[in-house]
Design a protein around this motif. Sequence first.
Motif, short mmCIF file in Angstrom:
data_model
loop_
_atom_site.label_atom_id
_atom_site.label_comp_id
_atom_site.label_asym_id
_atom_site.label_seq_id
_atom_site.Cartn_x
_atom_site.Cartn_y
_atom_site.Cartn_z
N LEU A 62 8.47 12.04 12.26
CA LEU A 62 9.26 12.86 11.34
C LEU A 62 9.02 12.48 9.88
O LEU A 62 8.91 13.37 9.02
CB LEU A 62 10.74 12.72 11.68
N VAL A 63 8.94 11.20 9.59
CA VAL A 63 8.69 10.77 8.20
C VAL A 63 7.31 11.22 7.74
O VAL A 63 7.13 11.68 6.60
CB VAL A 63 8.84 9.24 8.08
N SER A 64 6.31 11.13 8.63
CA SER A 64 4.96 11.60 8.28
C SER A 64 4.96 13.10 8.00
O SER A 64 4.33 13.57 7.04
CB SER A 64 3.99 11.28 9.42
N SER A 67 -1.18 5.09 6.57
CA SER A 67 -0.20 5.08 5.48
C SER A 67 -0.84 5.59 4.19
O SER A 67 -0.24 6.38 3.45
CB SER A 67 0.36 3.68 5.27
N LEU A 68 -2.06 5.12 3.91
CA LEU A 68 -2.77 5.60 2.72
C LEU A 68 -3.02 7.10 2.80
O LEU A 68 -2.86 7.82 1.81
CB LEU A 68 -4.10 4.85 2.59
N LEU A 69 -3.40 7.59 4.00
CA LEU A 69 -3.70 9.00 4.18
C LEU A 69 -2.46 9.87 4.00
O LEU A 69 -2.51 10.93 3.37
CB LEU A 69 -4.30 9.22 5.57
N ILE A 70 -1.35 9.43 4.56
CA ILE A 70 -0.16 10.27 4.60
C ILE A 70 0.70 10.14 3.35
O ILE A 70 1.58 10.97 3.10
CB ILE A 70 0.68 9.93 5.86
N LEU A 71 0.44 9.11 2.52
CA LEU A 71 1.27 8.88 1.33
C LEU A 71 0.57 9.22 0.02
O LEU A 71 1.11 9.97 -0.80
CB LEU A 71 1.73 7.41 1.30
#
Length: 301
Positions: free
Chosen positions: A100-102, A195-199
């Motif tokens: 959900l956060v992603s 994390s790098l990809l999604i943020l």
Amino acid sequence: MVTEFILIGLSEHPRAQAVFFGFLLMAYLISLLGNSLIITLTIADPRLHNPMYFFLCVLSSIDLIITSNTVPEVLANCLLFMPTISFYRCLVQMYVGLFLVSTECVLLAIMAYDRFAAICQPLHYMQIMSWKLCVSLVSASVALSFLITLITVLLQPTDFCGHYIINHFVCELQSFLKLACSDTRVSELFMQMSSLLILIPPFGFIVVTYGRIALAVLRIRSTWGRKKAFSTCSSHLTVVSIFYGAIMIMYLKPQQKSPSEEEKIISVMYGALTPMLNPLIYSLRNRDVKGAFWKVVSRKR
């Protein structure tokens, strides 16, 4: 074999835990009421059947599930001395939260593009943001998040040599990996890469998009119009900064052996604070939403 975990929140600081309980309860009730209201109004009022409110409805649905996934259990655990959670409930809580956060990270970028199209290309807005494109964008964000979550599940460690104390309020992925006896280097590497990809790309896209919106707003001749547009954009950016900032602090900084009390509190910010602020800032101050609310209220009288 580990069958359950003990969660350590602020049990060593009872006064702080009491204050935390009060704040979390207030945030959860406001989030529950605000997001449920937005979903109901968006479905009930035909005037809100447009791309902007479609995305807001999806955002509210995600926020509602995010808070319900963890907050009620955290509230209950604040009243217990040694709260426990079963192994499989821990996995469900952790991976549902990750998914959900992603999804919300990508969705906020989509919503920024929607605002850019509405402000900078108002005459062609409905052609640009067609229903087909809106549904495709949301579906793509869900598919990407599901893929990341699925790979994370497949890379999950399987050996736990009796370590069963999680130094957190909830089952959080980094704290969970620290308990494993098997090699977690691949899992941790994938977590950093995902994390790098999604943020970073969505956050960078949001900043650039709102920068272009600001330039367009400066061209507005009306002082009142400029002030209103800047107020809306600054509010949106505030929520986005809190959400992305908290997650970046948690997942992009060098990892310690055990999370500090400050880091545990920060993790609550994107799990409870932003779901509370989203409906207040994105929708409930909106004139159309207020009109839909009073229309529904007048029907029931």
